[in-house]
Scaffold this active site. Structure first.
Site, short mmCIF file in Angstrom:
data_model
loop_
_atom_site.label_atom_id
_atom_site.label_comp_id
_atom_site.label_asym_id
_atom_site.label_seq_id
_atom_site.Cartn_x
_atom_site.Cartn_y
_atom_site.Cartn_z
N ASN A 166 0.88 -1.18 0.08
CA ASN A 166 -0.13 -0.01 0.03
C ASN A 166 0.93 1.29 0.28
O ASN A 166 1.36 1.53 1.07
CB ASN A 166 -0.99 -0.02 1.37
CG ASN A 166 -1.63 1.35 1.36
OD1 ASN A 166 -1.97 2.03 0.31
ND2 ASN A 166 -2.42 1.39 2.50
N LYS A 215 0.06 4.52 -0.45
CA LYS A 215 -0.51 5.35 0.19
C LYS A 215 -0.33 6.52 -0.81
O LYS A 215 -0.34 6.50 -2.03
CB LYS A 215 -0.10 5.87 1.37
CG LYS A 215 -0.50 4.46 2.55
CD LYS A 215 0.00 4.86 3.81
CE LYS A 215 -0.24 3.45 4.76
NZ LYS A 215 -0.13 3.58 6.10
N HIS A 237 -9.50 1.74 4.85
CA HIS A 237 -8.30 1.90 5.50
C HIS A 237 -8.54 2.72 6.57
O HIS A 237 -9.17 3.69 6.43
CB HIS A 237 -7.18 2.35 4.40
CG HIS A 237 -5.85 2.38 5.07
ND1 HIS A 237 -5.29 3.49 5.92
CD2 HIS A 237 -4.86 1.35 5.00
CE1 HIS A 237 -4.17 2.82 6.31
NE2 HIS A 237 -3.77 1.70 5.67
N GLU A 289 -6.77 5.23 7.37
CA GLU A 289 -6.64 6.85 7.27
C GLU A 289 -7.69 7.01 6.61
O GLU A 289 -8.03 8.48 6.55
CB GLU A 289 -5.31 6.69 6.36
CG GLU A 289 -4.00 6.32 7.26
CD GLU A 289 -2.81 5.91 6.35
OE1 GLU A 289 -2.81 5.85 4.94
OE2 GLU A 289 -1.85 5.40 7.09
N GLU A 324 -5.39 -4.35 10.73
CA GLU A 324 -4.61 -3.17 10.89
C GLU A 324 -4.66 -2.39 12.18
O GLU A 324 -5.48 -1.38 12.23
CB GLU A 324 -4.35 -2.12 9.72
CG GLU A 324 -4.05 -2.97 8.25
CD GLU A 324 -3.34 -1.71 7.40
OE1 GLU A 324 -2.56 -2.12 6.71
OE2 GLU A 324 -3.93 -0.82 7.26
N GLY A 375 2.50 2.86 10.58
CA GLY A 375 3.46 4.03 10.62
C GLY A 375 4.17 4.48 11.92
O GLY A 375 5.07 5.59 11.89
N SER A 424 3.38 -1.65 10.56
CA SER A 424 4.97 -1.62 10.70
C SER A 424 5.57 -2.96 10.25
O SER A 424 6.46 -3.28 11.07
CB SER A 424 5.36 -1.13 12.15
OG SER A 424 4.91 0.22 12.25
#
Ligand code: 13P
Length: 249
Positions: free
Chosen positions: A10, A12, A95, A97, A167, A173, A211
Site C-alpha cells: 500500500n 498510500k 483503510h 486513514e 491493521e 507508521g 509496521s
C-alpha cells in the site's frame, strides 16, 4: 487448509508515475519465482502505468479506494467500472486513514464491498482498533462491529472472495509492530467472526498490517491465522518489499 500467502504494497499517497515505473522494474526480477499473491496498490494516477508494466507477470494491482456508485455527480471519486477498465483487480476499502481523515463510514463500506464484488474487484477490507480501544480492552468489540457492519450486504458464500486486513491503528507508521501473540489473536478472532456468519472462514485470507518490515515479516507471516501482510512504508522500496514477499516462505 492451505491459503496462498498474500502480500500487498500500500503506497498510500506516494510515487509519481515515473517512480512507480522504476519500482515495478526493480520488483519484477526479485519476485519472478514467487508462488504468492503479490499485489501493488498505487495511487490512482499510477494505476495505468503499473498495470501495463506488470502485464504477463504474477503481480496484481489494487486501487486504494473506490466509490460504490458506477457513475454520477461525485466529484473527486472513482468507480469500480473505471478501475476494471484499466485491468485493476482489487481495491483497498476502509483503510484507517480513510476512516480517520476522510470520513469513511461503515455505512459506506457496507455499500462499497458488495459493489466491488459485483464488478469482480477483490476487496481488501481493513479493520483495526485504536490505541485507546486496545487499552480499554475493546479490540474484539471494535473488530466485530466493523466486520459485521462492513460485510452486512455480502452473501456468506461470497465472503471468501473478500481479503481482510487487520491493521491496528497504533501500529501503522509508528514502528510499533503488534506482537506475534496480538496479531495471531486478532486474526484468529476475525476468522471466528466470519465462521460465526456461516462463511467458509478457512478459505478467507487475513492479512496483518502495521509496521511490517523485512526483519519482522517472517515471524508474523508464520502465524497460523496470518495469511499475508499489507505493507505501508516498507513497500515503497522494491528490495524491502521483495524481502517481505520472500519472508512469506
Ligand atoms: P506501515 O507499514 O507504514 O505501518 O503502514 C501500514 C498500512 O497502513 C498499510 O495499509
Amino acid at each position: 487448509m492451505a491459503r496462498t500467502p498474500y502480500i500487498a504494497a500500500n503506497w498510500k499517497m506516494n510515487k509519481t508515475v515515473a517512480e512507480a515505473a522504476e519500482f515495478v522494474d526493480a520488483l519484477l526480477p526479485r519476485i519472478a519465482a514467487t508462488q504468492h499473491d503479490v499485489v501493488v496498490c498505487p495511487p490512482f494516477t499510477a494505476l495505468h502505468e503499473v498495470v501495463e508494466r506488470r502485464r504477463g507477470t504474477a503481480v496484481r494491482v489494487a486501487a486504494q479506494n473506490m466509490h460504490e456508485a458506477e457513475s454520477g455527480a461525485f466529484t473527486g471519486e472513482v468507480s469500480a467500472p473505471m478501475l476494471v477498465e484499466l485491468d485493476v483487480e482489487a481495491v483497498v476499502l476502509g483503510h484507517s486513514e480513510r476512516r480517520q481523515f476522510f470520513g469513511e463510514t461503515d455505512a459506506a463500506l457496507a455499500r462499497k464491498v458488495p459493489a466491488a464484488l459485483a464488478h469482480d474487484l477483490e476487496p481488501i477490507l481493513c479493520v483495526g482498533e485504536s490505541e485507546e480501544g486496545r487499552d480499554a480492552g475493546e479490540t474484539e468489540t471494535v473488530l466485530e462491529r466493523q466486520l459485521q457492519a462492513d460485510l452486512a450486504e455480502v452473501a456468506d458464500a461470497d465472503l471468501p472472495r473478500v481479503v481482510i486486513a487487520y491493521e491496528p491503528i497504533w501500529a501503522i507508521g509508528t514502528g510499533k509492530v503488534a506482537t506475534p501473540e496480538q496479531a495471531q489473536e486478532a486474526c484468529a478472532f476475525i476468522r471466528d467472526v466470519l465462521r460465526g456468519r456461516g462463511a467458509a472462514a478457512d478459505e478467507v485470507r487475513i492479512l496483518y498490517g502495521g509496521s511490517v518490515k523485512p526483519d519482522n515479516a517472517a515471524e508474523l507471516l508464520a502465524l497460523p491465522d496470518v495469511d499475508g501482510a499489507l505493507v505501508g512504508g516498507a513497500s515503497l522500496d522494491a528490495e524491502d518489499f521483495a524481502a517481505i514477499v520472500e519472508a512469506a516462505g
